[in-house]
Scaffold this active site. Structure first.
Site, short mmCIF file in Angstrom:
data_model
loop_
_atom_site.label_atom_id
_atom_site.label_comp_id
_atom_site.label_asym_id
_atom_site.label_seq_id
_atom_site.Cartn_x
_atom_site.Cartn_y
_atom_site.Cartn_z
CB ALA A 1 6.04 1.53 -69.94
N GLY B 1 8.37 12.85 -69.47
CA GLY B 1 7.88 11.46 -70.23
C GLY B 1 7.34 10.68 -69.49
CE LYS C 1 16.47 -3.09 -74.17
NZ LYS C 1 15.48 -2.20 -73.59
#
Length: 237
Positions: free
Chosen positions: A36, A33, A233
């Site tokens: 970012a 992956g 979150k």
């Protein structure tokens, strides 16, 4: 949420106490992956790991993405401005310790620990397609956040369905209130490594902890709570 990530363990010692194990040297780490977060993790780990192999398959294609990242020495698509480190002079290497692969099998080959930072919608498909290449006997760290929309299952549950018990005994969960750019820039970051096998959790703590990048790991025996807190979150952030 910060309190959810640092609940005390049953013995009364707060997760992430000063008893955390020392850093463990790692020669090769694989990060699956390259968004970012995956890219930021690669920059952190490159401060202690000789080779950080990254695999990603964005819409443009894995080969094009790997070529662009290796040539540019940064992931301009997802984390622009955060350059990959130069090879250490004493290593004799000719390329950055962060290296992108278009073949997931090549990225995982020889890795001492594998981090799954694949977005939740694509985790099941990746595991189904690449199960034969996922190494056995090494820690598999679930960094994916969120739930699978079709089933509402957590990432570790998805992996359990696809990979089976033989792999799951090596699985731990990593989560925390992290921001990718802050992580990449070496700002102070703490995460939780959670699992039912305390020995495996400590092993992964040592493999991931990196003082040079201000990256600290805390231990927990509640992987479900860790994944739920991470999912919540992710929505709120």
């Amino acid at each position: 949420l910060a309190q959810l990530y640092a609940l005390p363990s049953p013995d009364g010692v707060a997760a992430g106490s000063e008893d955390a194990p020392a850093e463990t040297p790692v020669k090769k780490m694989c990060i699956l992956g390259g968004g970012a977060f995956g890219t930021a993790l690669s920059l952190v780990m490159a401060k202690k790991v000789s080779e950080v192999a990254v695999f990603d398959k964005p819409p443009a294609g894995a080969e094009a993405q790997a070529k662009a990242c290796n040539e540019d020495s940064e992931n301009k698509a997802f984390l622009p401005g955060c350059r990959f480190p130069e090879p250490a002079p004493e290593s004799g290497a000719t390329r950055s310790p962060v290296w992108w692969h278009h073949d997931p099998a090549a990225a995982m080959e020889g890795a001492e620990v594998v981090l799954f930072a694949i977005p939740a919608p694509f985790l099941r498909g990746f595991c189904e397609k690449n199960k034969a290449s996922i190494p056995k006997g090494v820690p598999l760290v679930v960094c994916t956040r969120g739930l699978e929309a079709a089933t509402m299952k957590m990432p570790s549950e998805v992996m359990a369905e696809v990979l089976g018990a033989e792999y799951m005994k090596e699985v731990v969960v990593m989560s925390g209130p992290t921001a990718s750019r802050e992580l990449a820039e070496g700002q102070g970051t703490s995460v939780v490594v959670a699992g039912h096998d305390s020995g495996l959790v400590q092993r992964v703590q040592g493999q991931l902890s990196c003082r040079a990048a201000n990256f600290r790991t805390h231990a927990s025996d509640d992987p479900v709570g860790c994944e739920v807190a991470g999912a919540v979150k992710h929505v709120l952030a």
